[in-house]
Design a protein around this motif. Sequence first.
Motif, PDB file in Angstrom:
ATOM      1  N   ASP A  16      41.053  48.530  33.842  1.00  0.00           N
ATOM      2  CA  ASP A  16      39.805  48.730  34.579  1.00  0.00           C
ATOM      3  C   ASP A  16      39.506  47.531  35.477  1.00  0.00           C
ATOM      4  OD1 ASP A  16      39.305  51.259  33.569  1.00  0.00           O
ATOM      5  OD2 ASP A  16      37.917  50.562  32.029  1.00  0.00           O
ATOM      6  N   ARG A  59      39.391  47.649  39.641  1.00  0.00           N
ATOM      7  CA  ARG A  59      38.217  47.181  40.389  1.00  0.00           C
ATOM      8  C   ARG A  59      38.616  46.102  41.383  1.00  0.00           C
ATOM      9  NH1 ARG A  59      35.762  47.703  35.393  1.00  0.00           N
ATOM     10  NH2 ARG A  59      36.007  45.492  34.972  1.00  0.00           N
ATOM     11  N   ASP A  91      39.455  52.648  41.055  1.00  0.00           N
ATOM     12  CA  ASP A  91      39.030  52.880  39.680  1.00  0.00           C
ATOM     13  C   ASP A  91      40.168  53.533  38.904  1.00  0.00           C
ATOM     14  OD1 ASP A  91      38.847  55.849  39.791  1.00  0.00           O
ATOM     15  OD2 ASP A  91      37.148  55.476  41.099  1.00  0.00           O
TER      16      ASP A  91
END
Length: 68
Positions: free
Chosen positions: A32, A36, A41
């Motif tokens: 994750d 980012r 995503d």
Amino acid sequence: MTSEEERRKQHRHQHKQRVLRGISDELVTDFDAATRKAGSDRSNVTRALWEWYLRRPGAQLPERPDAD
């Protein structure tokens, strides 16, 4: 007050959710963070990888963040 059915409608996803087993919490957290950092995503990167793996026309590997 919101009824139970109204509450469920508010939390429905547009697409069916899929579960990947055998992935540690640490790997998910790191993935994750990396997605980012790359301006994306988890869902978009996973979808791109699956399409690339299947050799779908026009599929490309997603951009990776720079190594730290």
